[in-house]
Design a protein around this motif. Structure first.
Motif, short mmCIF file in Angstrom:
data_model
loop_
_atom_site.label_atom_id
_atom_site.label_comp_id
_atom_site.label_asym_id
_atom_site.label_seq_id
_atom_site.Cartn_x
_atom_site.Cartn_y
_atom_site.Cartn_z
N PHE A 212 0.84 -1.04 0.56
CA PHE A 212 -0.08 -0.08 -0.70
C PHE A 212 0.70 1.47 -0.17
CE2 PHE A 212 -1.94 3.24 2.49
CZ PHE A 212 -3.23 3.33 1.47
N GLU A 213 1.72 1.50 0.49
CA GLU A 213 3.12 2.76 0.93
C GLU A 213 3.18 3.52 -0.64
OE1 GLU A 213 3.18 -0.40 2.57
OE2 GLU A 213 2.40 0.68 4.49
N LYS A 214 3.76 1.89 -1.61
CA LYS A 214 4.00 2.51 -2.30
C LYS A 214 2.79 2.45 -3.68
CE LYS A 214 8.28 0.00 -1.89
NZ LYS A 214 9.28 -1.40 -2.51
N ARG A 215 1.89 2.47 -3.54
CA ARG A 215 0.44 2.86 -4.81
C ARG A 215 0.59 4.18 -5.19
NH1 ARG A 215 -5.57 3.61 -3.06
NH2 ARG A 215 -4.95 5.07 -1.37
N MET A 216 1.39 5.13 -4.82
CA MET A 216 1.25 6.29 -5.54
C MET A 216 2.69 6.00 -6.01
SD MET A 216 -0.96 8.75 -5.61
CE MET A 216 -2.38 8.43 -4.30
N GLU A 217 3.98 5.20 -6.20
CA GLU A 217 4.98 5.49 -6.80
C GLU A 217 4.83 5.46 -8.09
OE1 GLU A 217 7.45 2.38 -5.59
OE2 GLU A 217 8.60 3.61 -3.72
#
Length: 596
Positions: A212-217
């Protein structure tokens, strides 16, 4: 009572700062939701508009789409409203992990007028934007068939009626969402006639291992592609070469000339006291004579210092990751709040410098400081907001938002400006002048045309602009387009280079001006430092007509109106940098010689 009041004021500012960072945190975590199978995940329709006109956007249901029974507006933060977001509930149901085959949203009979509105939107290349669990979704509402048709009157216009959602999830969280239209589900809207349309959609869920922490990458990666990075680094190298050439010029030429001047003036003092002085030493009695319009000059320095501080704070927030992609409205919120909180810096700087210049009417100076940048910005906003109201666009701010901004100005900006002004007035600082000023000014000799203000501004603005112009394209494509800019570290390096080059070129031109026995350097150093803002505005003309497809009165007025305000802010900020560098240099060289 006084002590209690001062503590209250301090706490008031602290609370505002905490609220600001709290708002950033809330927005960052607003989509951190865990869902159960079958649970409803919020989907909001945002806006529609011409793809090439980023400022010209309208509410989603301004076009006759299928609307849910009860359209509910989403409560939005200040920055989101300023960004033109107007989120409302969408008619699609995208329950967590529930696949849907082709389902009908609604069956609608489009009237002739509604068909004409859709056709006009398709002709203008309208796109739509939605947000699903705070993830952006885009798509076009239709297409124009131009194949094999030379005459525009023969074009065919089609409306997409089937929307398919591909959604990825990692256990109980939404990771990615994409929307695509079915190329076979088209409605011919070429002619003005009533049409029965079945608006449909389908949903497909897939499992993914992306945390979830990398979904904006994936949004950040678009601006960090290898060929983009190569151009960015080429921009950095180009800028660094410019800085090295300029510093080399100053080190080898300017310092050598200064050393010769120092030796010459020392020899003249030993040889004959009555020998006539020449060059910059000749005007030692006039070089620290206060400038004309010193109240305006102090106000410009105060506003420029505030804008420079604002830029630094914005870069700090960007570098720590506050402005990640589609953190909607975070930048606008930061600009409004930080500008309000830094108004005390403008008041202090302006009042302190004005009193150093022996000014008496410090209250008028504070009013001038408060209105020097906000005044033109307010007039521009009033005009552009009226244009947006006339177009019924989402760029038109609601009355409540205008009231909030007014309250921020009345309760935060103005009081802090006054408090800063009082502190600056009571600072008792004196202007540090190494030489005494004579009673009557010397006459400035006739100078060649290239030593005039305009030619020097052209020379002063060209070098800093040449150091940043490559990066300007990416900034413009992000602000006035749909590209995403996330490489803030490179942008910060470019900003530092811009500051250094502006300071160095202003120092060099100030020396040449003093060597020509022209002692009116105060305003000249300011306008030469700020002239890069004029070059940036010139680049706006080039970008609009040569690099973009923007058109229409509203988009044109928004582009040139707000870019004029931004370039004016650069003029004040870089003008302050140029003057401060020139003042440091002038004080240094006149401390190094003996003057009677």
């Amino acid at each position: 009572m006084v002590r209690k009041s001062s503590m209250g004021c301090g706490n008031y500012v602290v609370v505002l700062v905490l609220l600001f960072f709290g708002a950033m945190k809330v927005r960052s975590d607003s989509s951190d939701h865990k869902y159960k199978s079958g649970e409803e995940v919020p989907l909001y329709a945002n806006k529609v508009g011409p793809f090439h006109n980023p400022s010209e956007t309208y509410r989603y249901f301004d076009l006759p789409f299928c609307s849910p029974g009860h359209v509910k507006d989403k409560t939005e933060a200040l920055g989101e409203v300023l960004n033109g977001d107007r989120l409302v509930t969408a008619p699609y149901k995208l329950d967590f992990t529930n696949d849907r085959e082709t389902e009908v949203v609604c069956k609608k009979t489009l009237s002739k007028e509604e068909v004409a509105r859709f056709r006009d939107a398709v002709a203008k290349d309208y796109y739509f934007q939605m947000f699903y669990d705070d993830l952006p979704i885009w798509g076009f509402i239709g297409k124009v068939d131009k194949e094999g048709k030379a005459d525009p009157s023969e074009y065919k216009y089609y409306l997409f009626k089937h929307l398919h959602f591909d959604i990825h999830h990692n256990k109980d969280r939404v990771i990615e969402v994409n929307a695509r239209t079915d190329p076979n589900a088209l409605v011919d809207i070429t002619e003005d006639k009533e049409i029965d349309v079945d608006f449909m959609y389908s949903v497909k869920w897939k499992e993914t291992h992306i945390p979830f922490e990398k979904r904006m990458e994936k949004y950040s990666q678009t601006s960090a592609l290898p060929h983009h990075l190569e151009i960015h680094w080429f921009s950095i190298i180009n800028s660094c070469v410019t800085v090295l050439l300029l510093t080399g010029f100053l080190a080898t030429i300017l310092m050598r000339v200064l050393k010769n001047d120092f030796v010459k003036y020392a020899h003249d003092e030993e040889a004959a006291d009555d020998q006539e002085e020449t060059g910059w030493k000749y005007i030692h009695g006039d070089v620290f004579r206060y400038p004309k319009q010193k109240s305006l000059f102090a106000a410009a320095l105060g506003s420029g210092t505030q804008l420079f501080t604002l830029a630094i704070f914005i870069f700090i927030l960007a570098l720590v990751g506050v402005f990640y992609p589609y953190n909607r409205g975070a930048l606008f919120t930061a600009l409004v709040v930080i500008y309000a909180l830094t108004s005390g810096i403008a008041g202090y700087t302006a009042a302190s410098f004005y009193c150093q210049l022996e000014g008496k009417n410090w209250v008028r100076n504070l009013l001038l400081t408060g209105g020097l940048f906000c005044g033109p910005l307010l007039l521009t906003f009033c005009f552009l907001n009226s244009v947006a109201i006339g177009y019924h666009a989402t760029a038109a701010l609601p009355f409540g938002t205008i009231v909030v901004i007014f309250l921020i100005w009345a309760l935060v900006t103005s009081p802090l400006l006054v408090l800063g002004g009082i502190a600056g007035k009571n600072s008792k600082a004196e202007f540090q002048a190494p030489t005494r000023t004579t009673k009557y000014p010397r006459e400035i000799p006739q100078l060649p045309w290239y030593r005039g203000a305009l030619p020097q501004m052209a020379m002063a603005g060209f070098l800093p602009f040449s150091a940043i112009y490559i990066e300007l394209y990416y900034i413009f494509a992000s602000v006035w387009g749909h590209r995403i800019y996330t490489i803030y570290s490179i942008l910060f390096i470019v900003f530092i280079i811009l500051i250094i080059v502006t300071a160095f070129i202003t120092v060099a031109l100030t020396y040449f001006q003093l060597a020509a026995e022209d002692h009116e350097w105060w305003w000249r150093s300011f306008v030469c430092g700020g002239s890069t803002g004029l070059f940036i505005y010139g680049y706006c003309l080039y970008y609009y007509y040569a690099r973009s497809d923007m058109s229409g009165f509203m988009q044109t007025s928004f582009f040139f109106g707000y870019m004029a305000c931004i370039c004016y802010a650069f003029f004040l900020m870089l003008g302050t940098v140029g003057f401060r560098a020139a003042l440091f240099f002038v004080r240094h060289i006149y401390r190094s010689i003996k003057c009677e």
